[in-house]
Scaffold this active site. Sequence first.
Site, mmCIF file in Angstrom:
data_model
loop_
_atom_site.group_PDB
_atom_site.id
_atom_site.type_symbol
_atom_site.label_atom_id
_atom_site.label_comp_id
_atom_site.label_asym_id
_atom_site.label_seq_id
_atom_site.Cartn_x
_atom_site.Cartn_y
_atom_site.Cartn_z
ATOM 1 N N ARG A 179 -50.105 -28.298 -10.288
ATOM 2 C CA ARG A 179 -49.753 -29.482 -11.085
ATOM 3 C C ARG A 179 -50.005 -29.265 -12.571
ATOM 4 O O ARG A 179 -49.371 -29.897 -13.405
ATOM 5 C CB ARG A 179 -50.544 -30.691 -10.586
ATOM 6 C CG ARG A 179 -50.099 -31.130 -9.196
ATOM 7 C CD ARG A 179 -50.710 -32.440 -8.806
ATOM 8 N NE ARG A 179 -50.277 -33.506 -9.694
ATOM 9 C CZ ARG A 179 -50.817 -34.716 -9.720
ATOM 10 N NH1 ARG A 179 -51.812 -35.000 -8.913
ATOM 11 N NH2 ARG A 179 -50.371 -35.633 -10.541
ATOM 12 N N TYR A 182 -40.051 -40.305 -22.354
ATOM 13 C CA TYR A 182 -40.471 -41.272 -23.381
ATOM 14 C C TYR A 182 -41.951 -41.102 -23.662
ATOM 15 O O TYR A 182 -42.717 -40.725 -22.780
ATOM 16 C CB TYR A 182 -40.169 -42.726 -22.982
ATOM 17 C CG TYR A 182 -40.679 -43.168 -21.617
ATOM 18 C CD1 TYR A 182 -39.976 -42.840 -20.457
ATOM 19 C CD2 TYR A 182 -41.835 -43.939 -21.496
ATOM 20 C CE1 TYR A 182 -40.419 -43.261 -19.214
ATOM 21 C CE2 TYR A 182 -42.284 -44.373 -20.248
ATOM 22 C CZ TYR A 182 -41.567 -44.020 -19.117
ATOM 23 O OH TYR A 182 -42.015 -44.432 -17.885
ATOM 24 N N HIS A 211 -51.590 -48.513 -10.337
ATOM 25 C CA HIS A 211 -50.514 -47.732 -10.979
ATOM 26 C C HIS A 211 -50.080 -46.582 -10.057
ATOM 27 O O HIS A 211 -48.891 -46.369 -9.824
ATOM 28 C CB HIS A 211 -51.025 -47.177 -12.322
ATOM 29 C CG HIS A 211 -50.157 -46.107 -12.916
ATOM 30 N ND1 HIS A 211 -49.093 -46.399 -13.732
ATOM 31 C CD2 HIS A 211 -50.186 -44.746 -12.797
ATOM 32 C CE1 HIS A 211 -48.506 -45.261 -14.095
ATOM 33 N NE2 HIS A 211 -49.155 -44.255 -13.556
ATOM 34 N N SER A 262 -49.256 -51.157 -17.219
ATOM 35 C CA SER A 262 -48.112 -51.136 -18.134
ATOM 36 C C SER A 262 -47.875 -52.502 -18.772
ATOM 37 O O SER A 262 -47.613 -52.601 -19.977
ATOM 38 C CB SER A 262 -46.844 -50.694 -17.399
ATOM 39 O OG SER A 262 -47.008 -49.380 -16.926
HETATM 40 O O1 76R Z 1 -52.051 -37.930 -10.919
HETATM 41 C C1 76R Z 1 -51.943 -38.596 -9.881
HETATM 42 O O2 76R Z 1 -50.992 -38.507 -9.071
HETATM 43 C C2 76R Z 1 -52.969 -39.622 -9.616
HETATM 44 C C3 76R Z 1 -52.506 -40.955 -9.945
HETATM 45 C C4 76R Z 1 -51.920 -41.097 -11.341
HETATM 46 C C5 76R Z 1 -52.559 -40.993 -12.577
HETATM 47 C C6 76R Z 1 -54.025 -40.674 -12.866
HETATM 48 C C7 76R Z 1 -50.537 -41.388 -11.606
HETATM 49 C C8 76R Z 1 -49.553 -41.499 -10.635
HETATM 50 N N1 76R Z 1 -50.360 -41.512 -12.959
HETATM 51 C C9 76R Z 1 -51.561 -41.259 -13.586
HETATM 52 C C10 76R Z 1 -51.811 -41.252 -14.956
HETATM 53 MN MN1 76R Z 1 -48.666 -42.127 -13.902
HETATM 54 N N2 76R Z 1 -46.966 -42.672 -14.830
HETATM 55 C C11 76R Z 1 -46.865 -43.133 -16.112
HETATM 56 C C12 76R Z 1 -45.547 -43.670 -16.325
HETATM 57 O O3 76R Z 1 -43.380 -46.587 -17.726
HETATM 58 C C13 76R Z 1 -44.555 -46.873 -17.489
HETATM 59 O O4 76R Z 1 -44.905 -48.043 -17.257
HETATM 60 C C14 76R Z 1 -45.615 -45.821 -17.502
HETATM 61 C C15 76R Z 1 -45.092 -44.369 -17.566
HETATM 62 C C16 76R Z 1 -44.840 -43.457 -15.158
HETATM 63 C C17 76R Z 1 -43.402 -43.835 -14.885
HETATM 64 C C18 76R Z 1 -45.749 -42.848 -14.219
HETATM 65 C C19 76R Z 1 -45.403 -42.474 -12.925
HETATM 66 N N3 76R Z 1 -49.640 -42.134 -15.689
HETATM 67 C C20 76R Z 1 -50.905 -41.672 -15.921
HETATM 68 C C21 76R Z 1 -51.177 -41.737 -17.333
HETATM 69 C C22 76R Z 1 -52.472 -41.317 -18.025
HETATM 70 C C23 76R Z 1 -53.283 -42.580 -18.140
HETATM 71 C C24 76R Z 1 -54.667 -42.440 -18.689
HETATM 72 O O5 76R Z 1 -55.278 -41.352 -18.577
HETATM 73 O O6 76R Z 1 -55.168 -43.458 -19.217
HETATM 74 C C25 76R Z 1 -50.049 -42.277 -17.925
HETATM 75 C C26 76R Z 1 -49.830 -42.536 -19.409
HETATM 76 C C27 76R Z 1 -49.103 -42.526 -16.890
HETATM 77 C C28 76R Z 1 -47.855 -43.088 -17.079
HETATM 78 N N4 76R Z 1 -47.687 -42.032 -12.098
HETATM 79 C C29 76R Z 1 -48.207 -41.688 -10.872
HETATM 80 C C30 76R Z 1 -46.309 -42.113 -11.944
HETATM 81 C C31 76R Z 1 -45.965 -41.775 -10.583
HETATM 82 C C32 76R Z 1 -44.550 -41.706 -10.046
HETATM 83 C C33 76R Z 1 -47.144 -41.518 -9.921
HETATM 84 C C34 76R Z 1 -47.342 -41.121 -8.458
HETATM 85 C C35 76R Z 1 -47.436 -39.646 -8.355
HETATM 86 C C36 76R Z 1 -47.560 -39.180 -6.940
HETATM 87 O O7 76R Z 1 -48.435 -39.679 -6.221
HETATM 88 O O8 76R Z 1 -46.776 -38.303 -6.576
#
Ligand code: 76R
Length: 248
Positions: free
Chosen positions: A130, A144, A171, A222
Amino acid sequence: MNEAALTLEGWYALHDFRSIDWTAWKAADDEERAVALDDLHLFLQEWRMVEESNAGSTAVYSIVGQKADFVLMHLRETLEDLNAVETAFNKTTFAQYTTKAYSYVSVVELSNYLASGEGDPKQKPEVIARLQPILPKARHICFYPMNKKRELADNWYMLSMDERRTLMRSHGLIGRGYAGKVKQIITGSVGFDDWEWGVTLFAEDPLQFKKLVYEMRFDEVSARYGEFGDFYVGNLLTDEGFRDMLKL
Ligand code: 76R
């Protein structure tokens, strides 16, 4: 007390958005265009070799709309390597026919909000995969940049680790509902670029971007804390597709 989430960093990322200077491209003669195309294809091949040797990955997509015409998304081991690939491309004859539309510098990031298990995560093959992902060659890309809000009433950075973990769980659950449909790569850019993260999504069906981003808008992380930059969406550019796009 410092409650910064612990993060793991992987490959450095450059999203290099370009527009084609159609006036210059059309003004060039057949031979000049052929030289530029050869140059481009040499680079596409070279990037594929970097990927095969596991020293990075590159994805090439067209961009729909007026913000850019295509994006080169490069992942490389160091910031120097990233700089080198950018500069080498700028020196190509093909790059002469492009203009810079936008760029984003970041690094692949995993955080420990939902971390599980014991032992050094950096030694685990699934974590390494990853942190150093081979970019999918899915039909579509969506990129974005985003921030987490730091306003008086809604300040992500003033929440306790426990509060953030609870929110991130929700999330992650929404995200997991898109398993197999959308692949996301989160890159951290605090200290590197104008926003805090880059969000890069890949999917076979572009509607899944809309559905995922929309669903997340209702999730507190979000809805309350997310701030978003410009969205870029596009289509996979194969070597042949790139050639077709440039055909006059
Ligand atoms: O990494 C992991 O799979 C664990 C869970 C997870 C984390 C820690 C996760 C899962 N994300 C994490 C962190 Mn995410 N993510 C976004 C966006 O448009 C929006 O509203 C937000 C943009 C999307 C579309 C998305 C998708 N994620 C983060 C972080 C860092 C936050 C921090 O450290 O404060 C951001 C900015 C962020 C934003 N996220 C997932 C997804 C998807 C599809 C998953 C599931 C992944 C999976 O289980 O396969």
